[in-house]
Design a protein around this motif. Sequence first.
Motif, PDB file in Angstrom:
ATOM      1  N   VAL A   1      53.379 -98.483 -34.487  1.00 20.94           N
ATOM      2  CA  VAL A   1      52.233 -99.377 -34.322  1.00 20.94           C
ATOM      3  C   VAL A   1      50.969 -98.537 -34.415  1.00 20.94           C
ATOM      4  O   VAL A   1      50.844 -97.507 -33.753  1.00 20.94           O
ATOM      5  CB  VAL A   1      52.265-100.099 -32.962  1.00 20.94           C
ATOM      6  CG1 VAL A   1      50.942-100.822 -32.695  1.00 20.94           C
ATOM      7  CG2 VAL A   1      53.421-101.088 -32.908  1.00 20.94           C
TER       8      VAL A   1
ATOM      9  N   LEU B   1      47.224 -98.820 -33.476  1.00 18.06           N
ATOM     10  CA  LEU B   1      46.428 -99.683 -32.607  1.00 18.06           C
ATOM     11  C   LEU B   1      44.964 -99.269 -32.656  1.00 18.06           C
ATOM     12  O   LEU B   1      44.618 -98.135 -32.327  1.00 18.06           O
ATOM     13  CB  LEU B   1      46.940 -99.586 -31.163  1.00 18.06           C
ATOM     14  CG  LEU B   1      46.294-100.528 -30.141  1.00 18.06           C
ATOM     15  CD1 LEU B   1      46.667-101.981 -30.445  1.00 18.06           C
ATOM     16  CD2 LEU B   1      46.725-100.156 -28.728  1.00 18.06           C
TER      17      LEU B   1
ATOM     18  N   ILE C   1      50.102-100.222 -25.314  1.00 18.47           N
ATOM     19  CA  ILE C   1      50.784 -98.964 -25.639  1.00 18.47           C
ATOM     20  C   ILE C   1      52.090 -98.861 -24.855  1.00 18.47           C
ATOM     21  O   ILE C   1      53.157 -98.541 -25.420  1.00 18.47           O
ATOM     22  CB  ILE C   1      49.861 -97.765 -25.329  1.00 18.47           C
ATOM     23  CG1 ILE C   1      48.705 -97.717 -26.331  1.00 18.47           C
ATOM     24  CG2 ILE C   1      50.646 -96.451 -25.359  1.00 18.47           C
ATOM     25  CD1 ILE C   1      47.603 -96.744 -25.947  1.00 18.47           C
TER      26      ILE C   1
ATOM     27  N   CYS D   1      54.733-101.371 -26.197  1.00 20.48           N
ATOM     28  CA  CYS D   1      55.319-100.953 -27.475  1.00 20.48           C
ATOM     29  C   CYS D   1      56.341 -99.837 -27.268  1.00 20.48           C
ATOM     30  O   CYS D   1      57.439 -99.860 -27.838  1.00 20.48           O
ATOM     31  CB  CYS D   1      54.226-100.465 -28.427  1.00 20.48           C
ATOM     32  SG  CYS D   1      53.106-101.749 -29.021  1.00 20.48           S
TER      33      CYS D   1
ATOM     34  N   VAL E   1      53.203 -95.296 -30.822  1.00 20.72           N
ATOM     35  CA  VAL E   1      51.875 -95.852 -31.054  1.00 20.72           C
ATOM     36  C   VAL E   1      50.922 -94.759 -31.513  1.00 20.72           C
ATOM     37  O   VAL E   1      50.773 -93.729 -30.857  1.00 20.72           O
ATOM     38  CB  VAL E   1      51.314 -96.515 -29.781  1.00 20.72           C
ATOM     39  CG1 VAL E   1      49.908 -97.052 -30.032  1.00 20.72           C
ATOM     40  CG2 VAL E   1      52.237 -97.633 -29.307  1.00 20.72           C
TER      41      VAL E   1
ATOM     42  N   ALA F   1      49.340 -92.661 -25.518  1.00 21.92           N
ATOM     43  CA  ALA F   1      49.650 -92.901 -26.931  1.00 21.92           C
ATOM     44  C   ALA F   1      50.429 -91.709 -27.498  1.00 21.92           C
ATOM     45  O   ALA F   1      50.278 -90.577 -27.038  1.00 21.92           O
ATOM     46  CB  ALA F   1      48.371 -93.126 -27.736  1.00 21.92           C
TER      47      ALA F   1
END
Length: 354
Positions: free
Chosen positions: A147, A149, A164, A167, A174, A193
């Motif tokens: 992902v 973001l 975060i 996910c 992320v 992250a």
Amino acid sequence: MVTPDLEAVTGRYLDLIGRADEYGAVDLVLGLIDEGVPAEDVLLRVVAPGQRRVGELWASNEWSVAREHAATAVSERVVAAVSGRVRPAATRGRVAVACADGEYHALPTRIMAEVLRLRGWQIDFLGASVPGPHLITHLHQTGPDVVALGCMLPTRLPRAHATIAACQAVGIPVLAGGAGFGADGRFARLLGADAWAPTADAAADRLAAGLPSFPTAHDGPGEAEADLGGEEYAYLTRHRADLVARVMDRLKEAYAPMGDYSARQLEHTAEDLGHIADFLIAGTYVHDAALFTDFVTWTCQVLAARKVPAESVVLGLGAFRDALTDCPHARALLTEGVAAAQTCCADHRTETSV
């Protein structure tokens, strides 16, 4: 082939979007691609700097909000036109690209999505303000490799943090990007992250190199991450509306002796107070004074361009501080904000006296 001077082209592009000339702007960028300029260069060296200049012109009060919105809408159409003209085959994995919940500045994230697509990734661009649960549903349905973001405003960091974590809980790393995560990515690291990139091309390079770049991201929450939020953050979030109303009442009393001017001034004050509250909440969440003072300084500069004295910011911050008698950390942030605003006042007086 003669390589176009893209800096000069950016000037022409800015003129076109400033006049809301969608056809002219689209023709300009597609013409560059037809001349052999890589689409990535068009996006990163023409569209992106042109759009940054739009923001600067709004901040300096040279462009109205309406003109800024119109220009941004044209840039969105231009990016879509580039996407339609250049269609590379997907040779890498799949990336879900989304803006954090509450983040409506989608254009930078859209440009990142297009750069990743041009580099061979299969892209699901989910757009602005994607609620975390809906993003997780999409991940279950499509199974992307990562992902990406986007977050442009640090006021969205608490929601970005929740996204975060959600996910990663379903096994998807992320990559964070956007000014909201800090110019050095410090908030991306703080929120856990897996990686951070300052620009769209850097994001593409980061993905090509593999994840993560923060080696301890999955070793469990570190001390800093575990300390995010806290009681004051929860209090400020829960009582935001009441706090803004109380501060507004205090300012009405302070402005009352100013007569009719105060009524006009107060029309814009409530919105400004809301922004102060949101940045105060974000600063409290990540325990970062610079997040708040940077916002205060920027606000003073924007107001100065509109002939609004920074003393009004000092007054507003002081009213917030007086209202938060039981929040020592938030009061400390506000004290630093007052100091930053007073510095802006002194600087402005120096500039106007020269």
